[in-house]
Design an enzyme around this catalytic site. Sequence first.
Site, PDB file in Angstrom:
ATOM      1  CG  HIS A  95      -1.814   1.140   1.385  1.00  0.00           C
ATOM      2  ND1 HIS A  95      -3.173   1.058   1.186  1.00  0.00           N
ATOM      3  CD2 HIS A  95      -1.576   2.433   1.742  1.00  0.00           C
ATOM      4  CE1 HIS A  95      -3.722   2.244   1.403  1.00  0.00           C
ATOM      5  NE2 HIS A  95      -2.765   3.100   1.747  1.00  0.00           N
ATOM      6  CD  GLU A  96       1.612   3.344   3.751  1.00  0.00           C
ATOM      7  OE1 GLU A  96       1.716   4.429   3.150  1.00  0.00           O
ATOM      8  OE2 GLU A  96       0.647   3.080   4.489  1.00  0.00           O
ATOM      9  CG  HIS A 127       0.107   5.856  -0.786  1.00  0.00           C
ATOM     10  ND1 HIS A 127      -0.977   6.437  -1.396  1.00  0.00           N
ATOM     11  CD2 HIS A 127      -0.345   5.336   0.399  1.00  0.00           C
ATOM     12  CE1 HIS A 127      -2.043   6.274  -0.621  1.00  0.00           C
ATOM     13  NE2 HIS A 127      -1.693   5.615   0.460  1.00  0.00           N
ATOM     14  CD  GLU A 163      -4.586   6.993   1.869  1.00  0.00           C
ATOM     15  OE1 GLU A 163      -4.273   5.786   1.777  1.00  0.00           O
ATOM     16  OE2 GLU A 163      -3.800   7.866   2.288  1.00  0.00           O
TER      17      GLU A 163
END
EC number: 3.4.11.-
Length: 905
Positions: A345-346, A349, A368
């Site tokens: 997820h990070e 980003h 998000e």
Amino acid sequence: MPALSRLSLLVLILVPLLVPGTAAWGAARPKTAKVQVDDGAEMVPTVRLPDTARPLRYRLNLTIDPDQSEYSGQVDIKIALTKTSDHVWLNGRDLEMAAVEVVTAAGEHLPATWEQVTPDGVARVDFAQPLQPQTLTLRFTYSAPFDPSLDGLYRVSEKGLNYAFSQFEAISARQAWPCFDEPRFKTPYDITLTVKAGDEAVTNTLPVRQETLPGGGRRLTFGTTRPLPTYLLAFAVGPLDIVKGPTIPPNGARRKPIPVRGVALHGKGPRLAYALSVTPGLFLTLERYFGIPYAYGKLDLIAAPDFDAVGMENAGTILYSEQRLLVAADDTVDARRRFLVLHAHEIAHQWFGDLVTPAGWDDIWLNEAFASWLAPKAVDSWQPRMLTARMVEQEALEAMDLDSLASTRAIRQPITTTSDIETAFDNITYRKGAGVLAMMESYVGPAAFRKAVTTHLRRHIDGVATAQDFFGALADTMHDPVLVESLRSYINLPGVPRLSLGWTCPRTGLQVLTAQRRYRPLGSEASTAAHWTLPLCVQPNAASAPACMMVTAARQTFPLGQYACPAVLVPNATGTGYFRLSLTTEHWRRLLTVLPRLPAAEQMALLESLWGEVVAGHQPPSLYLTAAVSLAGVPAWDVASASFPRLKQLLDLAPTEGDRAALRLFLLQAWRPVMARVGLTPGKLDRVAPENTALLRDRLVAFLALELRDETVRAQLMALMRDPSAPPPAEVQATGMAVLAQELGRPYVDGLIDQVKTSTDAEHREMALDALNRVTDPVLAAQIRDLVFAPWLKLNEVNMLIRGQGRESSHLPAYWAWVQANIAHIRARGSTTTMGALPLPLEGLCSAPAADQVEAFFRPLAGELEGGGRTVDQAVERIRLCAAQRASTLSQTPPAPAPPPGQRP
């Protein structure tokens, strides 16, 4: 005060004496809503600054010593003044301003004054005279205290050593330096950090120059960043372990390797080994998906010991809570799985959010939702044995509870207050948003959807984008305006669609009938008028592919004459549709005969739709129990355990202890055979499917031991936990600790408290706190609540303790009384996050009078709660809905037998 150079001290002493008006520079005095200027009345900006000025570049020169109570620095902001003005608006909160000046394009140095105008950090810089449009430099010399909460630049201590970490999302950069604190303002940063002897410093880029100062301190100058918004900067300072990880090799269009480092508190560097080892595989999987080279030159993974978020995607410098980053290769499957999805997820980003940033907080879903959708896909592609393929759909189903409230919000929410920014970071943005994207991807196909995603990103590299920009990329790649309208309707409309579905078979062949309105549970006052443009796939028979259609109206008929008339129509084929189904009881009964044979994603979606119908009062609870029991023995761990939270709700809603005991017995009879097959310790199933079995054992043991209070499982678990010859399986240890806390009482509980007090292992501390929240002794429960005030409990752990107060529902009245009696102390101990957590456990109070009391108590405090008034609205609404459900037949229907076996159509 941090150590200052002699020149800095001279500035602090002389400038207030030389420049008019500087007596107010350090003040943070709120002004009135209007400020008089030459050209009339000007409103003080709220969440959006005016376009009179925009930043072009920052130069930050900060001295950060975590042993001190504050830090200091000089900040230069190059700005474009776009119209003649005698002032500019920007952001800064609780900054002690020593000097402000303006350097004009012609090189003139002019005095200026600073004043914080609003408590949330809107500030005004006034010039000595009106200035024409030009490029200016605003120069600030200031100091600021380390933030007492976990926002901005804050301090943590462990084993007598002090550290500073940052968390600037959403609007906390203004607490660390004067800035234009909005995501639409992306600029390069030149950063210099001065640290004391023995301290390390980490930020978004690597150092390019280092100077040793008298006394052994160092001044580190870092490489210029790519354009970034304020919230994506990061700082970590202190006696840190910095561990070199594997270098990520060049890949495709990226010719340079990427160095990877791990950063942790002193002595914890070795525990970064697992996280560093898995990073290249995940990173390259994501980079290949995007087809866009990674932009930030290096990747640091930082473990912060007191961090209330689980991860933060600062460009090139990702910050994690220790509980999530310091996992080991032999940790539980669940811990490693959670970390891998979080890590993906990070990393995602770095493209979604960092490389292309939302233009405003109303479009934070472009960060998000996309990262939440892509992360499990990336993990599944790289390590399918971690079983993340259905995670997005599972979490979207969980988000429907929040989305069913009248007080819910749309994914794309207008931002009018800073509280609106806080509430934008909830499961509507993350889980519903990800589920909607998965639904769209399933409808158009992964390759076509990927093309739309990468088209969008390539158009806005190093810039900002809006929802309309993504809709445009989708339109340009799909050439389907109805598809774009479908996504637009889901992004802009709050709530869950309730799709009524049936079929008829006239002479012309099969016809599917649909009707839609907004779903609402029993007791809800939400309007049902809205309708969506939603993708629907149905399967009339097992031999054919699903038939897909776009539902665009409140009522529609879809002719599917190519199919024979089915005995049962399987709706929401693929299981990705974000809606709740409304079917006749007969249709549900027919579906239940084939439910155990459907694909896992469809099983989860249908089970949740049936629960929604029960909660809305349209179907009896016995039908849900039939469905849940029929899936108890399926192989997939997430399907077999999907009903556990709902079954706990039915137990809590039971009107009498006798009813609760009867339901427990019924459920034990259904799940004991599953427990016998899975076992408390590894066996045959673990050899066949180790990850699936471990994940199922984790959930199953917790459900049987803690919710159903199975005496046999509890006794066996206690024996395992107390056997000195061999530790129990890692996946049952947390439940074992909770059972021991319940059974052994004070001696064991005191040991857990000592563990939290003395241990520096964040994961062990978290497990101990979870176990403490499961005690059943009311005296011990009261003692545990008061740990909130213990000085050795970290602030993020205070929040963990409060959020877990609802796990033993019998303690809720005492918890509610404790909140009311101790609110002043809680306010002093915690933060807005802590305050916002207080109402969360109270849903189980489950009565209209309790709802009135909670509203009367928290409404005046709304401004101090993270999420503001919406947090109060949702807490009160949940209590009222629970009361309505308890008063209905939901809590009175006896269990039903399992359905007979059937065949898939």
